[in-house]
Design a protein around this motif. Structure first.
Motif, PDB file in Angstrom:
ATOM      1  N   ARG A  93       0.307  -0.897   0.741  1.00  0.00           N
ATOM      2  CA  ARG A  93       0.409   0.381   0.120  1.00  0.00           C
ATOM      3  C   ARG A  93       1.389   1.507   0.136  1.00  0.00           C
ATOM      4  NH1 ARG A  93      -2.728   3.493   3.167  1.00  0.00           N
ATOM      5  NH2 ARG A  93      -2.046   2.950   5.383  1.00  0.00           N
ATOM      6  N   LEU A  94       1.814   1.226   0.709  1.00  0.00           N
ATOM      7  CA  LEU A  94       2.834   2.452   0.810  1.00  0.00           C
ATOM      8  C   LEU A  94       3.581   2.616  -0.439  1.00  0.00           C
ATOM      9  CD1 LEU A  94       4.301   1.769   4.279  1.00  0.00           C
ATOM     10  CD2 LEU A  94       2.572   3.782   3.289  1.00  0.00           C
ATOM     11  N   LYS A  95       3.872   1.706  -1.149  1.00  0.00           N
ATOM     12  CA  LYS A  95       4.228   2.062  -2.392  1.00  0.00           C
ATOM     13  C   LYS A  95       3.370   2.374  -3.353  1.00  0.00           C
ATOM     14  CE  LYS A  95       6.581  -1.287  -6.199  1.00  0.00           C
ATOM     15  NZ  LYS A  95       6.190  -0.698  -7.170  1.00  0.00           N
ATOM     16  N   THR A  96       2.085   1.669  -3.722  1.00  0.00           N
ATOM     17  CA  THR A  96       1.274   2.505  -4.071  1.00  0.00           C
ATOM     18  C   THR A  96       0.938   4.387  -3.714  1.00  0.00           C
ATOM     19  OG1 THR A  96      -0.232   0.719  -4.204  1.00  0.00           O
ATOM     20  CG2 THR A  96      -1.325   2.891  -4.765  1.00  0.00           C
ATOM     21  N   LEU A  97       1.652   3.843  -2.944  1.00  0.00           N
ATOM     22  CA  LEU A  97       1.127   5.407  -2.164  1.00  0.00           C
ATOM     23  C   LEU A  97       2.625   6.736  -2.824  1.00  0.00           C
ATOM     24  CD1 LEU A  97      -0.890   5.128   1.517  1.00  0.00           C
ATOM     25  CD2 LEU A  97      -1.270   6.349  -0.253  1.00  0.00           C
ATOM     26  N   VAL A  98       3.385   6.233  -2.867  1.00  0.00           N
ATOM     27  CA  VAL A  98       4.842   6.445  -3.217  1.00  0.00           C
ATOM     28  C   VAL A  98       4.279   7.144  -4.412  1.00  0.00           C
ATOM     29  CG1 VAL A  98       7.378   7.176  -3.372  1.00  0.00           C
ATOM     30  CG2 VAL A  98       6.357   5.527  -1.354  1.00  0.00           C
ATOM     31  N   GLU A  99       3.649   5.839  -5.225  1.00  0.00           N
ATOM     32  CA  GLU A  99       3.896   6.111  -6.829  1.00  0.00           C
ATOM     33  C   GLU A  99       2.779   7.005  -6.749  1.00  0.00           C
ATOM     34  OE1 GLU A  99       2.809   2.576  -7.752  1.00  0.00           O
ATOM     35  OE2 GLU A  99       4.736   1.718  -8.284  1.00  0.00           O
ATOM     36  N   THR A 100       1.350   7.268  -5.881  1.00  0.00           N
ATOM     37  CA  THR A 100       0.362   8.663  -6.113  1.00  0.00           C
ATOM     38  C   THR A 100       1.298   9.859  -6.214  1.00  0.00           C
ATOM     39  OG1 THR A 100      -0.701   6.617  -5.408  1.00  0.00           O
ATOM     40  CG2 THR A 100      -1.450   9.177  -5.415  1.00  0.00           C
ATOM     41  N   VAL A 101       2.284  10.029  -5.167  1.00  0.00           N
ATOM     42  CA  VAL A 101       2.726  11.294  -5.111  1.00  0.00           C
ATOM     43  C   VAL A 101       3.550  11.637  -6.111  1.00  0.00           C
ATOM     44  CG1 VAL A 101       4.597  12.181  -3.331  1.00  0.00           C
ATOM     45  CG2 VAL A 101       3.153  10.826  -2.160  1.00  0.00           C
ATOM     46  N   ASP A 102       4.276  10.595  -6.702  1.00  0.00           N
ATOM     47  CA  ASP A 102       5.572  11.111  -7.942  1.00  0.00           C
ATOM     48  C   ASP A 102       4.647  11.410  -9.343  1.00  0.00           C
ATOM     49  OD1 ASP A 102       7.912   9.804  -6.436  1.00  0.00           O
ATOM     50  OD2 ASP A 102       8.201   8.222  -6.578  1.00  0.00           O
ATOM     51  N   GLN A 103       3.698  10.844  -9.507  1.00  0.00           N
ATOM     52  CA  GLN A 103       2.146  11.136 -10.350  1.00  0.00           C
ATOM     53  C   GLN A 103       1.726  12.569  -9.923  1.00  0.00           C
ATOM     54  OE1 GLN A 103       0.104   7.502 -11.469  1.00  0.00           O
ATOM     55  NE2 GLN A 103       1.045   6.674 -11.493  1.00  0.00           N
ATOM     56  N   THR A 104       1.514  12.576  -8.994  1.00  0.00           N
ATOM     57  CA  THR A 104       0.717  14.397  -8.393  1.00  0.00           C
ATOM     58  C   THR A 104       1.381  15.124  -9.358  1.00  0.00           C
ATOM     59  OG1 THR A 104      -0.544  13.244  -6.963  1.00  0.00           O
ATOM     60  CG2 THR A 104      -0.323  15.267  -6.738  1.00  0.00           C
ATOM     61  N   ILE A 105       3.653  14.901  -8.995  1.00  0.00           N
ATOM     62  CA  ILE A 105       4.255  15.733  -8.491  1.00  0.00           C
ATOM     63  C   ILE A 105       4.488  16.059 -10.320  1.00  0.00           C
ATOM     64  CG2 ILE A 105       6.329  15.998  -8.256  1.00  0.00           C
ATOM     65  CD1 ILE A 105       6.397  14.868  -5.167  1.00  0.00           C
ATOM     66  N   ALA A 106       4.082  15.200 -10.655  1.00  0.00           N
ATOM     67  CA  ALA A 106       4.929  14.727 -12.448  1.00  0.00           C
ATOM     68  C   ALA A 106       3.730  15.466 -13.174  1.00  0.00           C
ATOM     69  CB  ALA A 106       4.889  13.555 -13.260  1.00  0.00           C
ATOM     70  N   THR A 107       2.724  15.816 -13.004  1.00  0.00           N
ATOM     71  CA  THR A 107       1.505  16.252 -13.080  1.00  0.00           C
ATOM     72  C   THR A 107       1.169  17.541 -12.847  1.00  0.00           C
ATOM     73  OG1 THR A 107      -0.006  13.821 -13.340  1.00  0.00           O
ATOM     74  CG2 THR A 107      -0.931  16.223 -13.257  1.00  0.00           C
ATOM     75  N   LEU A 108       1.505  18.080 -12.398  1.00  0.00           N
ATOM     76  CA  LEU A 108       1.636  19.072 -11.160  1.00  0.00           C
ATOM     77  C   LEU A 108       2.585  20.612 -11.980  1.00  0.00           C
ATOM     78  CD1 LEU A 108       1.252  19.234  -7.275  1.00  0.00           C
ATOM     79  CD2 LEU A 108      -0.674  19.683  -9.294  1.00  0.00           C
ATOM     80  N   LYS A 109       3.451  19.623 -12.476  1.00  0.00           N
ATOM     81  CA  LYS A 109       4.996  19.449 -12.829  1.00  0.00           C
ATOM     82  C   LYS A 109       4.924  19.982 -14.650  1.00  0.00           C
ATOM     83  CE  LYS A 109       8.951  18.654  -9.909  1.00  0.00           C
ATOM     84  NZ  LYS A 109      10.082  18.227 -10.425  1.00  0.00           N
TER      85      LYS A 109
END
Length: 252
Positions: A93-109
């Motif tokens: 679950r934490l691995k998925t959350l890290v991926e969600t954070v990374d994708q959100t940052i990439a989307t905001l950029k």
């Protein structure tokens, strides 16, 4: 080789104050106190402290950890296997959350485009469901209980929890001289059996018997009965087994 309290604290990465507090509340006592008054800890102390830290990592309160590790049925190997399953599910679950954070940052950029649903990947209020499935199997009873519970309103859920708690207290009792075949206890066991069938799933005698054994074998379930009184989990299991034996004979 015995460890002084300072050596033991440094080894585990805790403070000597923490170890003194654990001793004070009856959770982890020194294996030996020398003539000089110094506290010493051995390998058994190390294993117990590891268990305490595992349970703390899983957000189990100290008062519940004390009940769990002092259960006569507590088995170190079984506890470690259960920790492994729980931690593996949490790691995924934490691995998925890290991926969600990374994708959100990439989307905001402006480097990635997320779907609206992807913003919530990894957030799961039923995070232990996978663990339950791995340990107990995806039984029809479990699936039915999930479906039914989700259909109740918040008010209904509160009322059902109160009803379940009331029956549980009657099953466990507070009198240490009470017998599992006491008529009042057996009435409570019958009420719980009917409650399960009416509220959650179709529960036959065999499933009920196995369920009561699980309440003893898994410390996280056992602690609910040990909170009411010491030995409560074994007492309820024995009472349920008596109930199943009697009712099974009546049907034969």
């Amino acid at each position: 080789m015995p460890y002084t309290i300072k050596e033991f604290a440094d080894l585990a990465g805790v403070t000597t104050r923490t170890l003194r507090y654990y001793d004070e509340i009856g959770l982890l006592s020194p294996s030996e106190i020398g003539e000089n008054g110094y506290r010493y800890y051995d390998h058994e102390s190390l294993l117990l402290l590891q268990q305490i830290m595992f349970f703390r990592e899983l957000d189990v309160p100290l008062k519940d950890i004390r009940l769990i590790v002092n259960l006569p049925e507590f088995n170190l190997m079984e506890a470690l296997e259960e920790h492994r399953v729980t931690l593996q599910a949490r790691a995924r679950r934490l691995k998925t959350l890290v991926e969600t954070v990374d994708q959100t940052i990439a989307t905001l950029k402006g480097e990635w485009i997320m779907s609206e649903k992807a913003y919530f990947e990894g957030f799961d209020e039923t995070q232990f469901e996978e663990e339950v499935n791995q340990r107990w199997g995806n039984t029809p009873q479990y699936a039915e209980s999930q479906r039914k519970w989700g259909s109740y309103t918040d008010a209904q859920k509160r009322a059902l929890k109160e009803r379940m708690g009331e029956i549980t207290r009657r099953m466990v009792g507070t009198d240490p001289d009470l017998s599992p075949d006491d008529p009042g206890v057996q009435r409570a066991v019958n009420d719980y059996f009917e409650f399960l069938n009416q509220t959650f799933y179709a529960c036959d005698l065999e499933f009920y018997r196995n369920l009561s054994s699980m309440w003893v074998e898994d410390p996280r379930f056992a602690v609910n009965y040990e909170r009411i009184r010491e030995g409560g989990a074994v007492f309820v299991r024995d009472a349920v087994h008596i109930f199943c034996d009697r009712n099974g004979k009546l049907k034969n």
